[in-house]
Design an enzyme around this catalytic site. Structure first.
Site, mmCIF file in Angstrom:
data_model
loop_
_atom_site.group_PDB
_atom_site.id
_atom_site.type_symbol
_atom_site.label_atom_id
_atom_site.label_comp_id
_atom_site.label_asym_id
_atom_site.label_seq_id
_atom_site.Cartn_x
_atom_site.Cartn_y
_atom_site.Cartn_z
ATOM 1 N N SER A 128 70.145 29.507 94.598
ATOM 2 C CA SER A 128 70.136 30.823 95.237
ATOM 3 C C SER A 128 69.578 31.889 94.318
ATOM 4 C CB SER A 128 71.540 31.238 95.666
ATOM 5 O OG SER A 128 71.499 32.541 96.216
ATOM 6 N N LYS A 182 76.122 25.565 99.020
ATOM 7 C CA LYS A 182 75.024 26.529 99.184
ATOM 8 C C LYS A 182 74.936 27.008 100.631
ATOM 9 C CE LYS A 182 71.216 28.910 98.289
ATOM 10 N NZ LYS A 182 70.562 29.243 99.516
ATOM 11 N N HIS A 185 77.583 29.502 101.109
ATOM 12 C CA HIS A 185 77.099 30.718 100.428
ATOM 13 C C HIS A 185 76.208 31.513 101.378
ATOM 14 C CE1 HIS A 185 73.675 32.753 98.516
ATOM 15 N NE2 HIS A 185 74.496 33.091 97.535
ATOM 16 N N ASN A 186 75.285 30.831 102.033
ATOM 17 C CA ASN A 186 74.376 31.538 102.935
ATOM 18 C C ASN A 186 75.109 32.109 104.146
ATOM 19 O OD1 ASN A 186 72.427 30.631 101.143
ATOM 20 N ND2 ASN A 186 70.936 30.214 102.744
ATOM 21 N N GLU A 189 76.606 35.123 102.988
ATOM 22 C CA GLU A 189 75.491 36.076 102.834
ATOM 23 C C GLU A 189 75.192 36.760 104.183
ATOM 24 O OE1 GLU A 189 71.964 34.354 100.883
ATOM 25 O OE2 GLU A 189 70.751 35.049 102.560
HETATM 26 C C1 6PG Z 1 69.372 32.547 98.605
HETATM 27 C C2 6PG Z 1 69.036 32.841 100.035
HETATM 28 C C3 6PG Z 1 67.828 32.078 100.463
HETATM 29 C C4 6PG Z 1 67.298 32.563 101.805
HETATM 30 C C5 6PG Z 1 68.066 31.972 102.958
HETATM 31 C C6 6PG Z 1 68.376 32.893 104.077
HETATM 32 O O1 6PG Z 1 70.520 32.200 98.386
HETATM 33 O O2 6PG Z 1 68.512 32.700 97.750
HETATM 34 O O3 6PG Z 1 70.112 32.494 100.840
HETATM 35 O O4 6PG Z 1 68.151 30.738 100.426
HETATM 36 O O5 6PG Z 1 67.223 33.934 101.822
HETATM 37 O O6 6PG Z 1 67.292 30.915 103.415
HETATM 38 O O7 6PG Z 1 67.251 33.128 104.824
HETATM 39 P P1 6PG Z 1 67.299 33.615 106.318
HETATM 40 O O8 6PG Z 1 67.949 34.957 106.320
HETATM 41 O O9 6PG Z 1 65.859 33.690 106.690
HETATM 42 O O10 6PG Z 1 68.037 32.606 107.116
#
Ligand code: 6PG
Length: 480
Positions: A128, A182, A185-186, A189
């Site tokens: 990430s 991960k 994590h997303n 996010e």
């Molecule tokens: C990271 C991000 C990266 C990317 C994701 C989300 O941890 O560096 O999460 O992996 O930004 O793929 O992207 P989207 O918002 O396009 O789903």
């Protein structure tokens, strides 16, 4: 000459990671890309890196010292399988293939199992931090075998971000554990981004402040308990003025959020595991809703609140929104960690929750001060059943929950969508409820499907003869 590490796939993430590796003491980096021109371009652009270019897989393998270690940085999906197939042909037992892309963890489990048959190690590693992180220090979440970690650990430690003196990488668990973490994590996010977006929208529409003024508010928030990368970059995005029109950039960006799928995976997996990641789900759905222009146009004249709305005390409202954001953020993390716990149990991974929070403190998108509190919570009680019940979070929710309620009420009355704020509050109230109407749902299920229920006052499984004399019988659990 020989390289101790190789990178396959030299698009932005791959080339930045290769440059990061090359810049660290002790690493010599072999690079390979499907198209020769890209390899040559990278080597020519960065003579300081001392890259060893390879132009086919045999040459790539011959350039690497044993155990050979290669990080694949290609688009997740079929491309990854193709590269693995090639590497397996030229690598030997004990060598290590690392997939650094955003692979679905079940694919990683499948690949690890298949590659293991050859004696080669396969490691799925979540990386990430975007392009910047890849170059200067990402947060890295590797899975895979203990054997692979012996070689890989020092290499990954050399390139990871550093938070409070510690590298942001840990061996998360076996096979797909790294990509699983991960993925979560997303998901977090997505929730964090949606919550910040809702906070912005409420402040803007409630107080009439400009994006630049709201940028100042976020910059201020970034000095307190909300301090995080996402709050910091939000201030920068809001301050940006469009060169062409002279208006805030945020006002000329089309309001339809994209997604590459990792947030949806988090929710799909949570549904399978039976974990209510409602805040993350609302964040994913909010992006889907935004990207339905035809439906939004058709619904745009549906009635809303009759009175127009402005808050009477802007400063107090902004502070309420800040508290609502913090409380909702605690819920999002608590839900994310619940999913990690459930995944670890389902797939047999020994995941140290506190270590995960610690490696998210630097390099990654969700890096935040607040993560130290999570590490502390799990250090005090490794078996914590819900993160939000740990003493620190209990106290934080105690001092924010009234503001949180005011914000959700205000948003509903004003007709401003706040799906992540409101669903997080509903989750909080659901968890703390003494009794839930789930009892009634059980009654309904028993009525129409004889699905049975348990009682609060005695053991056993029961059914009411709804279409008979409505007496209760004790029964075996229904198989439905
Ligand atoms: C990271 C991000 C990266 C990317 C994701 C989300 O941890 O560096 O999460 O992996 O930004 O793929 O992207 P989207 O918002 O396009 O789903």
């Amino acid at each position: 000459s020989v390289a101790n590490i190789g990178v396959v796939g030299l698009a932005v993430m791959g080339s930045n990671l290769a440059r990061n590796l090359a810049s660290r003491e002790g690493n010599t980096v072999a690079v390979f890309n499907r198209s020769r021109s890209r390899t040559d371009e990278l080597v020519a652009e960065h003579p300081e890196a001392g890259f060893l270019p390879a132009y086919d897989y045999e040459e790539f393998a011959a350039t690497l010292s044993k155990p050979r270690t290669a990080i694949i940085m290609v688009q997740a999906g079929k491309g990854t399988d193709a590269v693995i197939d090639e590497l397996v042909q030229v690598f030997e037992p004990g060598d290590i293939i690392v997939d650094g892309g955003n692979a679905l963890f079940t694919d990683t489990i499948r690949r690890e199992k298949a590659v293991r048959e050859t004696g080669i190690n396969f490691v799925g590693a979540g990386i990430s931090g975007g392009e910047e992180g890849a170059l200067n220090g990402p947060s890295i979440m590797p899975g895979g075998s203990d054997e692979s970690w012996v070689t890989l650990g020092p290499i990954l430690r050399s390139i990871a971000a550093v938070a409070e003196g510690e590298p942001c990488v840990t061996h998360v668990g076996h096979d797909g554990a790294g990509h699983f973490v991960k993925m979560v994590h997303n998901g977090i996010e997505y929730a964090d981004m949606q919550l910040i977006a809702e906070a912005y929208d409420l402040i803007r529409r409630g107080t009439g402040k400009s994006p630049a003024e709201i940028a100042d508010i976020f910059a201020q928030w970034n000095k307190g308990e909300l301090e995080s990368y996402l709050i910091e970059i939000t201030a920068e995005v809001l301050r940006q003025v469009d060169a062409e029109t002279g208006t805030p950039l945020v006002d000329v960006i089309l309001d339809q959020a994209g997604a590459k799928g990792t947030g949806a995976w988090t929710v799909q997996t949570a549904l399978d595991l039976g974990i209510p990641v409602s805040g993350i789900a609302e964040a994913v759905f909010a992006r889907s809703l935004s990207s339905k222009p035809a439906q939004r146009a058709a619904a745009s004249d549906l009635p809303g609140p009759s009175e127009s709305w402005k808050v009477s005390d802007p400063d107090a409202f902004v502070e309420d929104v800040r508290k609502a954001l913090y409380a909702s953020k605690i819920v999002a993390y608590s839900q994310g960690f619940d999913e990690i716990v459930a995944g670890a149990q389902q797939y047999g991974w020994d995941i140290k929750k506190g270590d995960i929070a610690a490696i998210w403190r630097g390099g990654c998108i969700i890096r935040a001060q607040f993560l130290n509190r999570i590490t502390e919570a799990y250090a005090e009680d490794a078996g914590l059943v819900a993160l939000l019940t740990a003493p620190y979070f209990r106290e934080a929710l105690g001092r924010t929950q009234e503001a949180w309620r005011r914000v959700v009420v205000t948003a509903a009355q004003a007709g401003i969508p706040s799906p992540a704020f409101s669903s997080s509050l509903a989750y909080y109230d659901g968890l703390r409820a003494d009794r839930l109407p789930a009892a009634l749902v059980q009654g309904q299920r028993d009525f129409f499907g004889a699905h049975t229920y348990k009682r609060v006052d005695k053991d056993g499984v029961f059914h009411t003869l709804w279409s008979g004399d409505r007496s209760e019988i004790e029964t075996e659990p229904s198989t439905h």
